[in-house]
Motif scaffolding. Sequence first.
Motif, short mmCIF file in Angstrom:
data_model
loop_
_atom_site.label_atom_id
_atom_site.label_comp_id
_atom_site.label_asym_id
_atom_site.label_seq_id
_atom_site.Cartn_x
_atom_site.Cartn_y
_atom_site.Cartn_z
N PRO A 193 8.67 -20.57 -36.71
CA PRO A 193 7.94 -21.40 -37.67
C PRO A 193 8.16 -21.00 -39.12
CG PRO A 193 6.46 -19.88 -36.55
CD PRO A 193 7.77 -19.77 -35.86
N VAL A 194 8.60 -19.79 -39.36
CA VAL A 194 8.90 -19.37 -40.73
C VAL A 194 10.20 -20.02 -41.20
CG1 VAL A 194 9.40 -17.42 -42.23
CG2 VAL A 194 7.65 -17.21 -40.45
N LYS A 195 11.21 -19.99 -40.33
CA LYS A 195 12.50 -20.59 -40.68
C LYS A 195 12.43 -22.12 -40.63
CE LYS A 195 17.40 -20.41 -39.35
NZ LYS A 195 18.39 -19.80 -38.42
N PHE A 196 11.65 -22.65 -39.69
CA PHE A 196 11.55 -24.10 -39.52
C PHE A 196 10.07 -24.51 -39.52
CE2 PHE A 196 15.50 -22.89 -37.32
CZ PHE A 196 16.40 -23.72 -37.97
N PRO A 197 9.44 -24.56 -40.68
CA PRO A 197 8.03 -24.91 -40.73
C PRO A 197 7.79 -26.40 -40.46
CG PRO A 197 8.91 -24.73 -42.94
CD PRO A 197 10.01 -24.30 -42.01
N GLY A 198 6.56 -26.72 -40.14
CA GLY A 198 6.18 -28.11 -39.95
C GLY A 198 6.53 -28.64 -38.57
N LYS A 199 6.50 -29.96 -38.44
CA LYS A 199 6.75 -30.61 -37.16
C LYS A 199 8.24 -30.62 -36.85
CE LYS A 199 2.75 -33.75 -37.36
NZ LYS A 199 2.13 -33.36 -36.08
N ASN A 221 17.50 -21.94 -32.40
CA ASN A 221 17.66 -20.95 -33.47
C ASN A 221 18.28 -21.50 -34.74
OD1 ASN A 221 16.68 -19.14 -31.59
ND2 ASN A 221 18.68 -18.28 -31.10
N GLU A 222 19.20 -22.47 -34.61
CA GLU A 222 19.97 -22.93 -35.76
C GLU A 222 19.61 -24.34 -36.22
OE1 GLU A 222 21.64 -20.61 -37.07
OE2 GLU A 222 21.76 -19.21 -35.39
N LEU A 223 19.16 -25.19 -35.30
CA LEU A 223 18.83 -26.56 -35.66
C LEU A 223 17.34 -26.82 -35.72
CD1 LEU A 223 21.51 -28.56 -33.61
CD2 LEU A 223 21.63 -27.74 -35.98
N GLY A 224 16.55 -25.86 -35.22
CA GLY A 224 15.10 -26.02 -35.29
C GLY A 224 14.54 -27.05 -34.34
N ILE A 225 15.21 -27.22 -33.19
CA ILE A 225 14.75 -28.17 -32.18
C ILE A 225 13.95 -27.42 -31.11
CG2 ILE A 225 15.46 -29.83 -30.42
CD1 ILE A 225 18.03 -30.29 -32.01
N ALA A 226 12.78 -27.93 -30.79
CA ALA A 226 12.01 -27.37 -29.68
C ALA A 226 12.55 -27.94 -28.36
CB ALA A 226 10.53 -27.71 -29.83
N ALA A 260 0.87 -34.32 -29.43
CA ALA A 260 -0.37 -34.00 -30.15
C ALA A 260 -0.34 -32.63 -30.80
CB ALA A 260 -1.54 -34.08 -29.17
N ARG A 261 0.70 -31.84 -30.53
CA ARG A 261 0.79 -30.50 -31.10
C ARG A 261 1.16 -30.58 -32.59
NH1 ARG A 261 2.10 -25.95 -27.49
NH2 ARG A 261 3.28 -25.14 -29.27
N PRO A 262 0.65 -29.67 -33.38
CA PRO A 262 0.97 -29.68 -34.81
C PRO A 262 2.39 -29.28 -35.14
CG PRO A 262 -0.37 -27.75 -34.27
CD PRO A 262 -0.35 -28.62 -33.04
N ASP A 263 3.11 -28.66 -34.16
CA ASP A 263 4.48 -28.22 -34.43
C ASP A 263 5.54 -29.15 -33.83
OD1 ASP A 263 3.79 -27.59 -31.85
OD2 ASP A 263 4.57 -25.54 -31.89
N ILE A 264 5.12 -30.30 -33.28
CA ILE A 264 6.06 -31.24 -32.67
C ILE A 264 6.03 -32.58 -33.42
CG2 ILE A 264 6.63 -32.56 -30.60
CD1 ILE A 264 7.22 -29.57 -30.39
N ASP A 265 7.21 -33.09 -33.73
CA ASP A 265 7.35 -34.37 -34.41
C ASP A 265 7.44 -35.48 -33.36
OD1 ASP A 265 8.01 -36.58 -35.91
OD2 ASP A 265 9.67 -35.64 -36.99
#
Length: 637
Positions: free
Chosen positions: A400-406, A434-439, A481-486
């Motif tokens: 979340p530091v490298k990829f903040p937000g949803k 790690n590199e694209l910030g995809i969950a 509904a999670r705050p870290d998922i777009d």
Amino acid sequence: MRLILFAAAIAALAAAQTPASFPIPSAITADGVPAIPQSLADTVRPYLENRSAAFQGWEPVSKSMLISTRFGNSPQLHKVAAPGAARTQISFEVEPLDGVYSPDGKTLLVDKDIGGNEFYQLYTLAEGRLRLLTDGRSRNSGPVWSRDSKTVGYASTRRNGTDTDLYLIDPADPKTDRKLAELKGGGWSFEDFAPDGKTALVGHYTSVEHADLYSIDLATGIMSRLNAPGAPAAIEGAKYGPDGTIYVTSDIGNDFKRLGTIDQKNGFRQIITGPAQWDVDEFAIADDGSFIALTLNEAGVSRLRLLDPKTGAFRGDVKLPAGTIGGLEIAPWGDIGFTMASAGSPADAWSVDPKTLAATRWTTSETGGLDAARNRAPQLVTARSFDKLAVSGFLTTPDPVKFPGKRPLIIDIHGGPEGQSRPGFLGRTNYLVNELGIAVFYPNVRGSSGYGKTFVGLDNGPYKREDSVKDIGAFLDSLAARPDIDAARIAVTGGSYGGYMCYAAAIRYGDRFNAAQCTVAISNFVTFLENTQSYRRDLRRVEYGDERNAGQRLALQKISPLTDAKKLKVPLLVVTGGNDPRVPASEATQMVEAVRANGTPAWHILAANEGHGFRKKENQDYQFLSTLAFWQQTLLK
């Protein structure tokens, strides 16, 4: 002449200004796939270079390990003399292969197919050369050594390509090959030879919920059923103890698989103590019978325990990272060998000392120079489905530091359908995180193993099949509904049965997905059942339904993604193997043609030298890079 030279110079200049493309492997047909920039491969390179090591067994003479790992294009056999020692390659084939030493260590038996067709042949391997033992045409599977190292039992479709019979052979003399028992249907296998060499155990797998166990007389071929008739139950991993006691894991009388003994007189008798809410995955018995090593599947995480077979009590606790364990084998001197993988480590060969319970890592597989310990650990996520059933899965989110937000999300659905997503090493997928910030989320929908026989049976047949697809809807609700998922950037992927789920979810929840990448996927259950290899057709009918029955055929057609292909509106990437014996390549072709006819863009990758999933590195690399390009166009815009 000057004009010719000028034209050549202009062409050379244009070529120099055109970005280089990653080469398409010779066996791959890339239909509709745009050129993949070489620069993408250069950027991803470290993630393409991770490898793993799978423990294959012990070599008792030198007390070394036999492992499988890849240094070229496909995994090969190597010996490792001691923990951390060099990996010495001993097989040099084009195709991947597996091997097992005879108990006396004098003979190495291997099995190998061609291009992923799964028509395995048995060989001996010595001085880098293979010597064929079987007929070179049929499917020969499950070789098991007798304890005196003189006989191998195996199953073969040699007679008619459909039924699986049992054979015996002395690998030192291929002319000794003989049929022991002629049987009806598939799913038959040798399990173990008795200590006295007079009988063997034979398993008959019908489905994940039903198997039967027999003792067979090696002189006459006469079989005696060991489990009593009655309600279907799973019976797995049958082994003789040194005194002739027969051990199995089974869910007889329980919702989960327990370790116990079985015989005709007393039936199944559970010996493991403690809570019964998790399956015993596998077990191995020490040569002297003093202990049994077993793994418990605790919500997907493997836990290795040592059991006293006389008391049913556990000894201490083996300290290992949270991950998955497989391939247990106890050496004659007592050490326990196995393969282990975790989020922070690729699959590697390990051992445990049964006296001290100390774990030792024998191989440290390379990860392209990357620090695997920095990989993100997964978290267990649960949800309530449409009928209030609890379902769960493993979610790996970016830093979340490298990829903040949803962050965008990919839902990756396992195959089987009786498989189970578990927290192992993500390999190339770590690049996405790690590199694209995809969950990345790995769900275990109803029908998954590891949660008891009630849960695994909830999707059986054509009439309950779509309930598992509805489970994906419950996960979509929970994850979005999670705050870290777009919620506006979600895609779906899956392989084999997970490929069916990929199609079906993209159709049912098309307004919630941006794209779908479906691999070796079932598109029509009727054509799948009609065209899958005959030796496995009846086994799949038990799970999915019987297309020969008019009512079930109609139901299977109704739930097939091909029937509703006009509703699949998201961009599609389909990957398949030309030699796939399970899900024929025609399943991919007909789906690609149908969605394209509706104006939906579809990329199609077909590898002529692969089967049910890609195993050769050059093909794996191209598939991964194409998938990255697909996600960049559809999910990351």
